[in-house]
Design a protein around this motif. Structure first.
Motif, short mmCIF file in Angstrom:
data_model
loop_
_atom_site.label_atom_id
_atom_site.label_comp_id
_atom_site.label_asym_id
_atom_site.label_seq_id
_atom_site.Cartn_x
_atom_site.Cartn_y
_atom_site.Cartn_z
N ALA B 50 0.73 -1.24 0.00
CA ALA B 50 -0.05 -0.04 0.06
C ALA B 50 0.94 1.24 -0.01
O ALA B 50 2.08 1.39 0.45
CB ALA B 50 -0.75 0.06 1.16
N THR B 52 -0.52 4.11 1.35
CA THR B 52 -0.94 5.07 2.06
C THR B 52 -1.42 4.27 3.38
O THR B 52 -1.06 2.88 3.34
CB THR B 52 -2.15 5.82 1.70
OG1 THR B 52 -2.75 6.42 2.81
CG2 THR B 52 -3.24 4.80 0.83
N GLY B 53 -1.62 4.75 4.51
CA GLY B 53 -1.91 3.89 5.72
C GLY B 53 -0.81 3.61 6.54
O GLY B 53 0.34 3.91 6.42
N VAL B 54 -1.35 2.71 7.64
CA VAL B 54 -0.32 2.38 8.76
C VAL B 54 1.01 1.97 8.35
O VAL B 54 2.01 1.97 8.78
CB VAL B 54 -1.00 1.83 9.90
CG1 VAL B 54 -1.48 0.54 9.72
CG2 VAL B 54 -0.31 1.83 11.13
N SER B 55 0.77 0.76 7.36
CA SER B 55 2.26 0.16 7.07
C SER B 55 3.09 1.12 6.41
O SER B 55 4.10 0.90 6.46
CB SER B 55 1.76 -1.23 6.56
OG SER B 55 0.86 -1.22 5.37
N SER B 57 3.20 4.12 6.37
CA SER B 57 3.79 5.11 7.31
C SER B 57 5.03 4.59 8.32
O SER B 57 5.72 5.26 8.22
CB SER B 57 2.63 5.53 8.53
OG SER B 57 1.83 6.30 7.73
#
Lengths: 662, 132
Positions: B50, B52-55, B57
């Motif tokens: 991905a 975007t998103g938590v991983s 980041s």
């Protein structure tokens, strides 16, 4: 292994449980097969590196893989082999084979295949997971499958193709496959390391992922056995049965004729004394919509035991009926000679994405503890007919969370929990096997599942300590939003594919295919409570969890989150898709972090960790420049124990790191 | 750049480092060159990370934007890295920053090391940072 040694080990087995399964190579300080041995234990009884000295490990040598392909590799997943004084591995985006001096990492030879458009069109790119070693007398070979799906046999001493194998060392795997496959565009490949047992090399198949498949009748992932000496095809097993073959009727409405995939992309295990190879099979096309494949569709999501000499099916066990969650069986089963209530059993333990470890008798396929058919929620998606029951493992307990409840949601603070509860109200939640929904903006937007579509466990599988019959499995805990939308005709032949309904007020009118955004999050934090990844030790003799431990270091983006600043938090794990293989030695379980963090010295990297294998307590760590992406292995060379692991990720390209004591 | 204020936090992905129109151009390029694998919503897929998103980041938190730029420039799209110009890669990076909630500013994101090396990717707006 010659007959004398096998006989000796069989005698030992009677005394000391699983010893008979073990390749002698890890005892001799070698690592001759991907999983350490054909049982896939990833165990070596080496004891120089211990809890007392693990922190002192230093880099013995390192090999950057950038030059083995046209572009650097940022997801390096291989596990090397070690035979004699040589380490062999795949490397780089071209999937070269390289031979390295075990003590220094010096390059001895390299072999690479320029496959042109065929390689460019590969469904499984990159260095792959590894390769295969075979020897008879002075004939010593390295075998591997290229990105373009060709099986290559090389002389292990020189890297030169074996002229008498296939056609000048090459078998074109898109041929002799009982189906028409275009040499370039035929959508089939493999990045697993093949397995050799009883002089037969067994080859599976992988396809593009199936969340939005373009075609229903895709290529099929049949399994084949080839003579490791000549490259001659010995047998083929039709994972989608043909008319008259066992299982054909389980594809209702003649749907065996109109479907594809159902490949075996995972690693396999083998028991040479039983003459069996254990093949994990994925689901057919359409990972989340089964309307075009009614029925239980054998051998989808089944573990199949084949006679390695003939390909004849000895037994099979279907783990999921008519799957609509992408619960492909992702890794090799671990073979273990266990003792259940005083009775010795030749068993296997299959880690899965759905977080159950299925323990079966590997001679018969019978469950060791009851696996019960229980009613499950039914789909309301038009055209879909889910199975009324699914097999539930009653023992050992699941090694990760299954199904989503309010109790699973983030709870660092009451505010975060409240936000999570509000967010989840737009979704359907429920236990394991809650089916996907047609996505509607006003709800339900999707079904939330736990584990997600890639686990639980995934391709690294587990490890086993044959002295105690503890199995070690890494898993990650991450929700998945499983919504379906009608497929646009230009994108897919399927009636439904994965996606989310459009926001009507956005005015675009279009649904979002595949997905709109990563898994639902709360202020940038995972929707569910930590730990985000863990290692579980499971006592296979008792069917019980012995210990469970949060694995990876907390990443900076969570540790520094404004909402968590005031809290004192333990290790939380890595929230991404972490695929971590474990290594077991005489006293330790060894595995690297699945993501980056910044340490106290301000360095950005990841830890290679050691755990007490009996208790799970931290026993040491060394700081690596990047996370573990391939599974660690160990060997002895010139009196020193080495641990080798592939790392990569972020802005750090693939590298093989070898550690030893000063 | 405005006059340097020694007490201000370092310039980051939150400092308004790309232009709105640049991100829009990046969106068009992304759709043509990247979306078939990474998804129209940047969410990745089974074997694709991905963006975007938590991983995402977790991987890029605290890293100079130049490193992210170089990772994209030297590897993407697979087999066809020549299909995008340096300025195109900068636009795609601008689009990724926008998709991760970061604000646009007055100037376009540069495509050279001098422009990118001093900018750090941060998941959250630094405390005390002013909106651009």
């Amino acid at each position: 292994m010659n007959a004398t040694v096998r006989g000796t080990l069989a005698a030992l087995a009677a005394l000391t449980s699983a010893a008979g399964l073990l390749d002698a190579s890890t005892r001799n300080g070698e690592w001759r097969t991907y999983g350490g041995d054909l049982a896939s234990t990833r165990y070596a009884p080496l004891d120089q590196i211990t809890a007392a000295n693990f922190d002192q490990l230093e880099i013995a040598w390192r090999v950057k893989t950038d030059l083995f392909g046209p572009q650097p590799d940022y997801l390096y997943q291989a596990t090397p082999l070690k035979v004699g004084d040589v380490v062999y591995t795949t490397a780089g985006t071209r999937r070269a084979v390289i031979a390295l001096a075990a003590g220094t990492g010096e390059l001895l030879w390299a072999h690479t295949e320029q496959e042109g458009p065929r390689g460019d069109a590969a469904v499984r790119r990159g260095a792959g997971r590894g390769l295969t070693y075979w020897e008879r007398g002075t004939d010593r070979r390295i075998l591997y499958v290229t990105p373009g799906y060709r099986l290559i046999a090389l002389d292990a001493r020189t890297g030169i193709p074996i002229p008498t194998f296939g056609e000048n060392g090459v078998v074109d795997l898109k041929q002799q496959n009982d189906q028409d496959l275009d040499p370039v565009t035929g959508e089939i490949g493999l990045n697993a390391a093949p397995i050799v047992a009883n002089d037969v090399i067994v080859i599976g198949a992988a396809h593009l992922s199936g969340s939005v498949p373009r075609r229903i009748r895709n290529a099929r992932g049949y399994v084949r056995g080839f003579d490791v000496v000549t490259g001659k095809r010995l047998w083929i097993f039709h994972t989608v049965p043909r008319p008259g073959e066992f299982g054909y009727e389980t594809w209702e409405d003649g749907s065996a004729e109109t479907n594809g995939n159902t490949g075996a992309w995972a690693q396999m295990s083998a028991d040479e004394s039983l003459g069996l190879v254990y093949v994990p099979v994925e689901l057919p096309g359409g990972d989340y919509y089964g309307g075009h494949r009614p029925g239980n569709t054998l051998f989808s999501e089944s573990l199949v035991a084949l006679d390695v000499k003939t390909g004849a099916r000895r037994w099979h066990y279907q783990l999921v009926h008519h799957g609509v969650w992408d619960m492909d069986i992702p890794c090799a089963p671990i073979l273990a000679d266990i003792v259940v209530e005083g009775r010795p059993v030749k068993a296997l333990a299959q880690p899965t994405k759905q977080a159950w470890l299925y323990v079966l008798n590997r001679e018969t396929g019978e469950p060791i503890w009851p696996i019960e058919e229980r009613p499950v929620p039914q789909s309301d998606v038009p055209g879909e007919k889910t199975s009324s029951t699914q097999p539930f493992v009653t023992r050992p307990p699941a090694f990760d969370r299954q199904g989503v409840t309010i109790d699973d949601l983030i709870d660092f603070t009451p505010e975060l929990r409240a936000e999570a509860v509000k967010l989840v109200s737009r979704y359907r939640i429920g236990p394991l096997f809650t089916p996907p929904v047609v996505s509607r903006w006003d709800g339900p937007l999707a079904t939330l599942t736990l584990p997600d579509n890639v686990g639980g466990a995934n391709w690294p599988g587990g490890a086993l300590d044959p002295e105690t019959n503890y199995a070690y499995v890494h898993s990650h805990t991450r929700v998945f939003d499983l919504g379906l939308v009608e497929a646009p005709l230009d994108r897919s032949e399927m009636r439904y594919v994965r996606g989310l309904d459009a926001n009507p007020s956005a005015g675009t009118g279009a649904t979002i295919i595949a997905t709109q955004s990563p898994p639902p999050a709360v202020q940038g934090l995972p929707l569910v409570k930590p730990p985000y990844d863990r290692i579980t030790a499971i006592d296979l003799n008792r069917g019980e969890i012995a210990w469970q431990k949060t694995h990876s270091s907390t990443p900076d983006n969570i540790r520094n989150h404004p909402a968590l600043k005031e809290l004192t938090l333990p290790r939380l794990g890595q929230p991404g898709r972490t695929f971590i293989g474990t290594l077991v030695t005489k006293t330790l379980v060894i595995a690297g972090d699945g993501g980056f963090h910044t340490n106290a010295a301000g360095e950005r990297g990841a830890l290679l960790r050691a755990y007490d294998k009996a208790t799970g307590e931290d026993r040491g760590a060394v700081f690596m420049p990047a996370p573990q992406t391939g599974s660690p292995m160990t060997y002895m060379h010139d009196g020193k124990q080495y641990i080798v692991v592939a790392v990569s990720g972020g802005s750090y390209s693939g590298e093989l790191l070898a550690y030893r004591l000063p | 750049m405005a006059a340097v204020d020694q007490s201000a936090p370092a310039r980051s992905s939150w400092s308004g480092v790309f232009a709105k129109v640049q991100a829009a151009e990046g969106a068009v390029l992304y759709k043509a060159q990247c979306a078939s694998c990474h998804g129209e919503g940047l969410a990745g897929a089974e074997m694709v990370p991905a963006l975007t998103g938590v991983s995402f980041s977790a991987t890029w938190e605290g890293v100079p934007l130049f490193d992210l730029f170089e990772r994209i420039r030297t590897t993407m799209p697979p087999v066809r890295t020549g299909a995008v110009s340096r300025a195109g890669y900068a636009s795609i990076l601008a689009f990724i920053l926008e998709a991760n909630g970061m604000p646009a500013g007055d100037q376009a994101l540069g495509a050279d090391k001098a422009s990118l090396a001093g900018l750090v990717y941060h998941t959250y707006r630094p405390q005390g940072a002013l909106s651009p």
